[in-house]
Design an enzyme around this catalytic site. Structure first.
Site, mmCIF file in Angstrom:
data_model
loop_
_atom_site.group_PDB
_atom_site.id
_atom_site.type_symbol
_atom_site.label_atom_id
_atom_site.label_comp_id
_atom_site.label_asym_id
_atom_site.label_seq_id
_atom_site.Cartn_x
_atom_site.Cartn_y
_atom_site.Cartn_z
ATOM 1 N N GLN A 249 0.822 -1.201 0.000
ATOM 2 C CA GLN A 249 0.000 0.000 0.000
ATOM 3 C C GLN A 249 0.864 1.263 0.000
ATOM 4 O OE1 GLN A 249 -3.259 0.234 -0.365
ATOM 5 N NE2 GLN A 249 -3.669 -1.966 -0.336
ATOM 6 N N TYR A 281 -6.759 -12.410 -3.942
ATOM 7 C CA TYR A 281 -5.873 -11.337 -4.407
ATOM 8 C C TYR A 281 -5.024 -10.896 -3.212
ATOM 9 C CZ TYR A 281 -9.773 -11.136 -7.756
ATOM 10 O OH TYR A 281 -10.781 -11.454 -8.653
ATOM 11 N N GLU A 305 -3.030 -15.704 -4.659
ATOM 12 C CA GLU A 305 -2.422 -14.579 -5.372
ATOM 13 C C GLU A 305 -1.728 -15.122 -6.620
ATOM 14 O OE1 GLU A 305 -0.781 -11.499 -6.951
ATOM 15 O OE2 GLU A 305 -1.975 -11.125 -5.139
ATOM 16 N N ASP A 358 -9.553 -8.379 -2.225
ATOM 17 C CA ASP A 358 -9.012 -7.050 -2.502
ATOM 18 C C ASP A 358 -8.566 -7.035 -3.958
ATOM 19 O OD1 ASP A 358 -7.852 -4.573 -2.496
ATOM 20 O OD2 ASP A 358 -6.238 -5.054 -1.118
ATOM 21 N N CYS A 385 -10.814 -0.415 -4.607
ATOM 22 C CA CYS A 385 -10.076 0.807 -4.916
ATOM 23 C C CYS A 385 -10.707 1.561 -6.075
ATOM 24 C CB CYS A 385 -8.601 0.503 -5.197
ATOM 25 S SG CYS A 385 -8.323 -0.612 -6.585
#
Length: 427
Positions: A249, A281, A305, A358, A385
């Site tokens: 992040q 994810y 992932e 995510d 996001c």
């Protein structure tokens, strides 16, 4: 009307993507939609049209603010202000001319509009600043008063002439700059020392140890690949291994804040210690660790992932939980295979588990959302996001029997139009 024509507009709304909305036409008519950056709802502006090809809308650029909003302020990045010629303005701070509190109000408006218009959802939304972080020495790290100094990762571009800088607003033209107000002080200082580069990109990364790594990413890649440096990031008392150039992040308080938001959501849905929980994810395991901390030592959690290096780090970062596993796979395929092959005992544990996801900016998409529903989890915690992608995915989940009661947005990207949100869905 043609490109280059100048018109006057009253700006009436904000749109997704960092632009604002006006309508051009005779009084009493609905008028043609015109999207314009660098303005604020309530302003009257003189606009030069730059794209009149579409029948549904035009695009324009502000040439003069005739009636300014009370929320307008000098741009937080002086070089991006309207007083600078357009081809010398850097991109990346498209809300920097707006008071910080009003930026958040506008971002909330974008989220609410996406939920209602795209998702056809009647779900209340709120917005917050990043959560303050109390350190072991008693000091508190929180958002700066003016919303600057938060980027711990910055990508600068290098053009064919060797010039270094961000891309210009809405272009792929490199704009040399003398300051990076959104970056941490250490990254801004490191960037100021850069004076040449090979065409491509230069990433600057400041992990938890405070030392800035400068990572050249030339377009012409060397034939021999080097093993990436591994750095450590810290969230609370927990350390995470991540490649220096890997995903983490960007805001210095983001990992802490999202861990807090997701942990709150897990407690709200009463994550079950006997469930099989998924982190999709999952990157290097940040949110899987949040699941482990909420559920306890006996947690069974699998993080999925597609990036093999991130999965390798996730396995190391989650090693403290015996029931944690990290899988390298494309999420949709992995979830679909699990739904098709799970036995009765596994399905019973999945039905008591929580799926945390995510996804990237494009969202999970219909196929992945339906595959998640096919697992029948007790609850879903969605980290988004992009508000439009979130609204689309929430609509698919709702059609499949999972509903959200609230959207909790957080401003992890001050002075830009970007926004993050966390949503808990239950049957």
């Amino acid at each position: 009307m043609e490109n280059g024509d100048v018109i006057e507009l009253e700006i009436t709304d904000v749109a997704h993507g960092g632009v604002f909305v006006g309508r051009y036409g005779a009084p009493g008519e609905r008028g043609r939609v015109v999207f314009v950056p660098d303005t604020i709802p309530g302003e009257r502006v003189r606009v030069q049209l730059v794209d009149t090809r579409k029948a549904a809308f035009w695009r324009g650029e502000v040439r003069e603010v005739l009636e300014a909003s009370p929320h307008r302020r000098p741009h937080i990045w002086a070089q991006a202000d309207l007083s600078t010629p357009a081809d010398e303005r850097p991109g990346g701070a498209d809300f920097g001319h707006i008071e910080l509190a009003h930026q958040r109000a506008l971002k909330l408006r974008v989220v609410e509009d996406a939920l209602a218009r795209i998702g056809k959802l009647d779900v209340p939304a709120t917005i917050e600043a990043p959560l303050p972080l109390r350190r072991a020495d008693g000091s508190v790290d929180e958002e700066s008063e003016d919303g600057t100094g938060w980027r711990t990762r910055v990508s600068l571009h290098v053009d064919d002439a060797g010039r270094i800088g961000p891309f210009g607003a809405r272009s792929h033209r490199v704009v040399p700059v003398t300051e990076l107000p959104l970056a941490t002080a250490a990254i801004a200082e490191a960037a100021a020392r850069l004076d040449h580069g090979r065409p491509g990109r230069i990433d600057l990364v400041q992990p938890a140890d405070g030392r800035v790594r400068v990572l050249p990413r030339p377009d012409a890649r060397p034939a021999r690949r080097h093993t990436p440096e591994v750095v450590r990031e810290v969230v609370g008392s927990r350390e995470f291994r991540v490649d220096a150039g890997g995903f983490w992040q960007v805001h210095r308080l983001a990992a802490h804040t999202l861990t807090g938001f997701v942990s709150d959501a897990l407690r709200d849905v009463q994550a079950d210690a006997d469930g099989w929980h998924l982190d999709l994810y999952g990157g290097v395991g940040l949110l899987a660790a949040a699941i482990g901390d909420v559920v306890g030592d006996g947690v069974r959690v699998t993080t999925v992932e597609s990036d093999a290096r991130a999965t390798e780090h996730a396995g190391e970062n989650l090693a403290g939980w015996v029931g944690a596993r990290a899988e390298t796979a494309r999420v949709e395929r992995w979830v679909s295979a699990l739904a098709a092959g799970a036995g009765a005992a596994e399905r019973e544990r999945l039905a008591r588990g929580v799926v945390v996801l995510d996804p990237p900016r494009a969202g999970a998409g219909q196929a992945t959302a339906r595959a998640i529903v096919g697992l029948g989890p007790k609850a879903i915690v969605y980290v988004a996001c992009d508000p439009v992608a979130l609204a689309r995915d929430l609509a698919v989940f709702r059609e499949s029997g999972y509903a959200a009661t609230a959207v909790r947005a957080v401003d992890l990207f001050p002075h830009s139009h970007h926004i993050e949100a966390v949503v808990a869905l239950t049957r």
